[in-house]
Scaffold this motif. Structure first.
Motif, mmCIF file in Angstrom:
data_model
loop_
_atom_site.group_PDB
_atom_site.id
_atom_site.type_symbol
_atom_site.label_atom_id
_atom_site.label_comp_id
_atom_site.label_asym_id
_atom_site.label_seq_id
_atom_site.Cartn_x
_atom_site.Cartn_y
_atom_site.Cartn_z
ATOM 1 N N PRO A 135 -15.578 -10.584 -3.355
ATOM 2 C CA PRO A 135 -14.535 -9.802 -2.687
ATOM 3 C C PRO A 135 -13.551 -10.681 -1.909
ATOM 4 O O PRO A 135 -13.965 -11.597 -1.192
ATOM 5 N N PRO A 136 -12.255 -10.431 -2.067
ATOM 6 C CA PRO A 136 -11.261 -11.181 -1.294
ATOM 7 C C PRO A 136 -11.209 -10.647 0.135
ATOM 8 O O PRO A 136 -10.822 -9.509 0.358
ATOM 9 N N THR A 137 -11.623 -11.459 1.088
ATOM 10 C CA THR A 137 -11.697 -11.005 2.479
ATOM 11 C C THR A 137 -10.676 -11.680 3.385
ATOM 12 O O THR A 137 -10.560 -11.333 4.548
ATOM 13 N N GLY A 138 -9.973 -12.678 2.857
ATOM 14 C CA GLY A 138 -9.052 -13.432 3.706
ATOM 15 C C GLY A 138 -9.740 -14.611 4.371
ATOM 16 O O GLY A 138 -9.099 -15.371 5.097
ATOM 17 N N ARG A 139 -11.053 -14.777 4.126
ATOM 18 C CA ARG A 139 -11.808 -15.937 4.627
ATOM 19 C C ARG A 139 -12.568 -16.541 3.456
ATOM 20 O O ARG A 139 -12.930 -15.854 2.506
ATOM 21 N N TRP A 140 -12.820 -17.832 3.554
ATOM 22 C CA TRP A 140 -13.558 -18.508 2.498
ATOM 23 C C TRP A 140 -15.035 -18.122 2.532
ATOM 24 O O TRP A 140 -15.615 -17.961 3.600
ATOM 25 N N SER A 141 -15.605 -18.002 1.349
ATOM 26 C CA SER A 141 -17.049 -17.873 1.167
ATOM 27 C C SER A 141 -17.388 -18.813 0.012
ATOM 28 O O SER A 141 -16.481 -19.280 -0.697
ATOM 29 N N LEU A 142 -18.658 -19.098 -0.186
ATOM 30 C CA LEU A 142 -19.018 -20.036 -1.247
ATOM 31 C C LEU A 142 -18.578 -19.509 -2.610
ATOM 32 O O LEU A 142 -18.048 -20.268 -3.431
ATOM 33 N N CYS A 143 -18.727 -18.206 -2.840
ATOM 34 C CA CYS A 143 -18.342 -17.674 -4.153
ATOM 35 C C CYS A 143 -16.830 -17.780 -4.368
ATOM 36 O O CYS A 143 -16.382 -18.052 -5.480
ATOM 37 N N SER A 144 -16.027 -17.605 -3.314
ATOM 38 C CA SER A 144 -14.576 -17.716 -3.490
ATOM 39 C C SER A 144 -14.155 -19.168 -3.722
ATOM 40 O O SER A 144 -13.210 -19.436 -4.459
ATOM 41 N N ALA A 182 -4.429 -23.838 -0.866
ATOM 42 C CA ALA A 182 -3.651 -22.629 -1.175
ATOM 43 C C ALA A 182 -4.137 -21.453 -0.330
ATOM 44 O O ALA A 182 -3.455 -20.442 -0.228
ATOM 45 N N GLY A 183 -5.312 -21.598 0.281
ATOM 46 C CA GLY A 183 -5.832 -20.567 1.172
ATOM 47 C C GLY A 183 -6.824 -19.658 0.476
ATOM 48 O O GLY A 183 -6.869 -19.581 -0.747
ATOM 49 N N PRO A 184 -7.646 -18.977 1.276
ATOM 50 C CA PRO A 184 -8.656 -18.087 0.698
ATOM 51 C C PRO A 184 -8.019 -16.865 0.051
ATOM 52 O O PRO A 184 -6.906 -16.479 0.400
ATOM 53 N N PRO A 185 -8.722 -16.249 -0.900
ATOM 54 C CA PRO A 185 -8.196 -15.033 -1.528
ATOM 55 C C PRO A 185 -7.989 -13.935 -0.487
ATOM 56 O O PRO A 185 -8.854 -13.691 0.342
ATOM 57 N N GLN A 186 -6.843 -13.319 -0.539
ATOM 58 C CA GLN A 186 -6.484 -12.295 0.445
ATOM 59 C C GLN A 186 -6.789 -10.895 -0.083
ATOM 60 O O GLN A 186 -6.619 -10.624 -1.264
ATOM 61 N N PRO A 187 -7.225 -9.989 0.800
ATOM 62 C CA PRO A 187 -7.460 -8.610 0.357
ATOM 63 C C PRO A 187 -6.143 -7.930 0.032
ATOM 64 O O PRO A 187 -5.089 -8.318 0.536
ATOM 65 N N ALA A 188 -6.217 -6.911 -0.821
ATOM 66 C CA ALA A 188 -5.014 -6.150 -1.158
ATOM 67 C C ALA A 188 -4.495 -5.474 0.097
ATOM 68 O O ALA A 188 -5.256 -4.906 0.872
ATOM 69 N N SER A 189 -3.199 -5.537 0.303
ATOM 70 C CA SER A 189 -2.598 -4.961 1.501
ATOM 71 C C SER A 189 -2.483 -3.449 1.361
ATOM 72 O O SER A 189 -2.031 -2.934 0.341
ATOM 73 N N ALA A 190 -2.905 -2.743 2.388
ATOM 74 C CA ALA A 190 -2.793 -1.278 2.391
ATOM 75 C C ALA A 190 -1.466 -0.839 2.992
ATOM 76 O O ALA A 190 -1.104 0.322 2.954
ATOM 77 N N VAL A 191 -0.728 -1.786 3.573
ATOM 78 C CA VAL A 191 0.550 -1.455 4.208
ATOM 79 C C VAL A 191 1.650 -1.520 3.160
ATOM 80 O O VAL A 191 1.825 -2.538 2.506
ATOM 81 N N PRO A 192 2.421 -0.429 2.960
ATOM 82 C CA PRO A 192 3.490 -0.456 1.951
ATOM 83 C C PRO A 192 4.605 -1.398 2.367
ATOM 84 O O PRO A 192 4.889 -1.572 3.559
ATOM 85 N N ILE A 193 5.213 -2.012 1.382
ATOM 86 C CA ILE A 193 6.335 -2.925 1.637
ATOM 87 C C ILE A 193 7.551 -2.077 2.008
ATOM 88 O O ILE A 193 7.804 -1.033 1.406
ATOM 89 N N ALA A 194 8.305 -2.542 3.008
ATOM 90 C CA ALA A 194 9.479 -1.804 3.475
ATOM 91 C C ALA A 194 10.447 -1.573 2.323
ATOM 92 O O ALA A 194 10.706 -2.471 1.532
ATOM 93 N N GLY A 195 10.960 -0.354 2.238
ATOM 94 C CA GLY A 195 11.934 -0.031 1.191
ATOM 95 C C GLY A 195 11.298 0.358 -0.136
ATOM 96 O O GLY A 195 11.981 0.536 -1.110
ATOM 97 N N SER A 196 9.954 0.453 -0.167
ATOM 98 C CA SER A 196 9.296 0.809 -1.436
ATOM 99 C C SER A 196 8.678 2.197 -1.333
ATOM 100 O O SER A 196 7.546 2.410 -1.708
ATOM 101 N N ALA A 197 9.456 3.164 -0.825
ATOM 102 C CA ALA A 197 8.966 4.536 -0.676
ATOM 103 C C ALA A 197 8.688 5.123 -2.053
ATOM 104 O O ALA A 197 9.396 4.850 -3.022
ATOM 105 N N VAL A 198 7.656 5.928 -2.116
ATOM 106 C CA VAL A 198 7.284 6.575 -3.392
ATOM 107 C C VAL A 198 8.250 7.713 -3.672
ATOM 108 O O VAL A 198 8.459 8.574 -2.825
ATOM 109 N N ARG A 199 8.829 7.717 -4.877
ATOM 110 C CA ARG A 199 9.753 8.796 -5.240
ATOM 111 C C ARG A 199 8.982 9.917 -5.878
ATOM 112 O O ARG A 199 8.073 9.707 -6.661
#
Length: 196
Positions: free
Chosen positions: A64-73, A178-195
Motif C-alpha cells: 500500500p502507498p502510504t507516503g512513507r517508506w516500507s521494505l516492500c515499497s 524520487a520519494g516513497p509511493p504516495q497514496p491517492a489524493s482524496a482532495v479534488p484538484i481545483a477547477g475539476s468539478a464533476v459535470r
C-alpha cells in the motif's frame, strides 16, 4: 465418461482441422494468426476433459502507498527500476554502529544495499547525525580510493550502498530519492468539478 471425453476431443479436433484448412476464413491455408489460439484452446479443452487443472500463479501482494517508506515499497521501487533486488537470506538484520535502528541487507547484483526504515523523517535525521560522514559519500560524488559507501536518504529511509559502479549508484539513488509511493489524493484538484 470416456464417451463424453471422446466426443469433446473429436469436436475440438474437427474444429481445429476446419480452421487450419481455411474453413472459416476464405482462401487456402486459413488465417495463420488464429492457429496458436486454436491449438491452445484445443489443449485447454483436452486438459479439462481429462480432469486436469492448469496451474495458477498466485497474485503478487500489494504494497500500500502510504507516503512513507516500507521494505516492500523499497523492493518494489528497485524492482521497477530494473535493479532486481533480493533479500540476503543469510543476514537476519543489519546492525551498523552508531545507528540505533536495525536494517535489512539487500543484494543488487554484486552490489550491497543496507536499508534502514524509521518511523518518520525526524527519527532518520537524528540517527543519521551519529554517522561519521567521512566514511560515506553522496551519490553525486566521485568515490575515492578509500572506497566509501554511498549514503542515500529519503523521508523516513536511510540506505547505504556499497558499489563502485557509477551508473548503478545513480540508478539506486534516483529510485530512492524520487520519494516513497504516495497514496491517492482524496482532495479534488481545483477547477475539476464533476459535470452532470
Amino acid at each position: 465418461m470416456r464417451l463424453a471425453c471422446a466426443a469433446t476431443c473429436g469436436a475440438v479436433l474437427l474444429s481445429a482441422i476446419a480452421d487450419g484448412c481455411g474453413g472459416g476464413g476464405g482462401g487456402g491455408g486459413g488465417d495463420r494468426r488464429s492457429e496458436g489460439s486454436v491449438s491452445s484452446a484445443a489443449g485447454a479443452t483436452l486438459a479439462a476433459a481429462r480432469g486436469e487443472t492448469t496451474p495458477t500463479v498466485a497474485p503478487k501482494a500489494v504494497c500500500p502507498p502510504t507516503g512513507r517508506w516500507s521494505l516492500c515499497s523499497v523492493m518494489e521501487r528497485l524492482d521497477r527500476a530494473g535493479l532486481a533486488p533480493r533479500r540476503d537470506s543469510a543476514a537476519k538484520e543489519v546492525r551498523l554502529a552508531p545507528l540505533a535502528r536495525a536494517g535489512t541487507h539487500l543484494m543488487l547484483g554484486a552490489a550491497e544495499l543496507d536499508v534502514f526504515i524509521y518511523d518518520d523523517a525526524a527519527s532518520r535525521e537524528r540517527d543519521e547525525a551519529r554517522l561519521d560522514k567521512g566514511r560515506f559519500i553522496d551519490a553525486t560524488a566521485e568515490p575515492t580510493l578509500r572506497g566509501e559507501a554511498t549514503l542515500i536518504r529519503s523521508e523516513n529511509l536511510l540506505a547505504i550502498l556499497r558499489s563502485r559502479n557509477d551508473h548503478q549508484r545513480e540508478r539506486v539513488s534516483d529510485a530512492i530519492t524520487a520519494g516513497p509511493p504516495q497514496p491517492a489524493s482524496a482532495v479534488p484538484i481545483a477547477g475539476s468539478a464533476v459535470r452532470r
